[in-house]
Design an enzyme around this catalytic site. Structure first.
Site, PDB file in Angstrom:
ATOM      1  N   ASP A 171     -22.626  23.084  66.818  1.00  0.00           N
ATOM      2  CA  ASP A 171     -22.305  22.221  67.964  1.00  0.00           C
ATOM      3  C   ASP A 171     -22.826  22.790  69.277  1.00  0.00           C
ATOM      4  OD1 ASP A 171     -21.181  19.820  68.838  1.00  0.00           O
ATOM      5  OD2 ASP A 171     -19.299  20.766  69.424  1.00  0.00           O
ATOM      6  N   THR A 205     -18.690  14.366  71.926  1.00  0.00           N
ATOM      7  CA  THR A 205     -19.126  14.088  70.557  1.00  0.00           C
ATOM      8  C   THR A 205     -18.317  12.948  69.956  1.00  0.00           C
ATOM      9  OG1 THR A 205     -19.723  16.413  70.239  1.00  0.00           O
ATOM     10  CG2 THR A 205     -19.430  15.077  68.265  1.00  0.00           C
ATOM     11  N   GLN A 207     -25.666  14.222  64.714  1.00  0.00           N
ATOM     12  CA  GLN A 207     -24.528  13.976  65.616  1.00  0.00           C
ATOM     13  C   GLN A 207     -24.854  12.818  66.544  1.00  0.00           C
ATOM     14  OE1 GLN A 207     -22.932  16.380  69.361  1.00  0.00           O
ATOM     15  NE2 GLN A 207     -22.226  17.410  67.480  1.00  0.00           N
TER      16      GLN A 207
END
Length: 287
Positions: free
Chosen positions: A203, A227, A277
């Protein structure tokens, strides 16, 4: 702060059958770091699976921002245990509210057809680059006080960005980023722990790649960034206490959302993991 170890963050306490609790770190962001929840949720699922099964993928949604000053509880549902695969569903909870869902799949080791189309790019070696944390230590006084206090919590993962990107006043760049990463801790060949640490690290700098073509800093006060979902696939065993190259690109941004995808290569050029993502990217003066 020498006791700040990522392995401790990923070591969960069992509260009840299939319910676990993990501590939280304040990394100086606007909310709980998403990578923490990814790594801990994967660790929670793994604690309910037979030792001969290893994660090969997970898919997750972030529903609410978390509080970095509170522990997180993980409720694991045993969806299925087959002959080769096990499926788990994990809820991350704070204050009685579900922050996050993950569905993870684990598999016994098997042999099969192999090919690799993805190629590791030709970039400078990690040893020829300066650690990102050293840059932030130099400009510490320019950072928000919360981030100044949190610098030590970023040290367990050594990240070295290949191309220079000014985090305060970035120039417009192609939506690609290459980052060398490795754990500062010795992991002893524990594949599950390696996977959980890589989930945590995956991340870092990920959604920010969407901003590069627009010359916008993640610290822009008019920017709302978060996110929405995050998926990951593990292809080959790897050692995260050795360097991995994270190759990130953003093929699309629009509708107040940005999409990023990533590939992790080891130093031999083997593709060991892939990521995807999507996140919210909204400028307040445009809403």
């Amino acid at each position: 702060m020498s006791d700040i170890k990522l392995v401790n963050l990923l070591t969960l306490e069992k509260r009840q059958e299939n319910i676990f609790t993990g501590q939280s770190w304040d990394l100086g962001f606007r909310a709980l770091f998403g990578g923490q929840v990814l790594g801990q949720a994967l660790a929670a699922a793994r604690l309910t699976v037979d030792e001969d099964r290893v994660a090969h993928s997970f898919h997750s949604y972030f529903l609410l921002p978390g509080d970095a000053n509170q522990d997180v509880s993980f409720d694991v549902e045993k969806v299925r245990d087959g002959k080769s695969f096990s499926a788990r569903r994990v809820k991350a909870i704070q204050n009685g509210k579900t922050l996050f869902y993950m569905t993870g799949s684990f598999q016994k080791a098997e042999q099969g057809l192999q090919h690799q189309l993805g190629q590791m790019p030709d970039v400078p070696s990690a040893d020829s680059l300066t650690s990102d944390i050293s840059y932030f230590e130099k400009i510490k006084e320019e950072l928000p006080k919360r981030l100044q206090k949190a610098i030590a919590y970023h040290k367990p993962i050594d990240t070295r960005t290949v191309q220079a990107i000014d985090p305060v006043h970035p120039d417009k760049q192609t939506a690609k980023r290459y980052i060398w990463m490795k754990s500062q801790e010795q992991l002893g060949g524990n594949l599950s722990l390696n996977q959980e640490m890589l989930a945590y690290a995956s991340d870092y700098h990920f959604l920010a790649t969407c901003l590069q073509p627009h010359g916008i800093s993640v610290r822009d006060k008019n920017l709302q960034i978060a996110t929405i979902d995050h998926s990951m696939w593990f292809h080959h065993p790897f050692n995260f206490d050795d360097w991995l190259l994270y190759c990130v690109e953003s093929p699309f941004a629009g509708g107040a959302r940005g999409l990023v995808r990533g590939q992790f290569f080891n130093t031999e050029g083997t593709l060991v993991a892939s990521t995807m993502q999507e996140g919210l990217i909204r400028l307040k003066d445009e809403s």
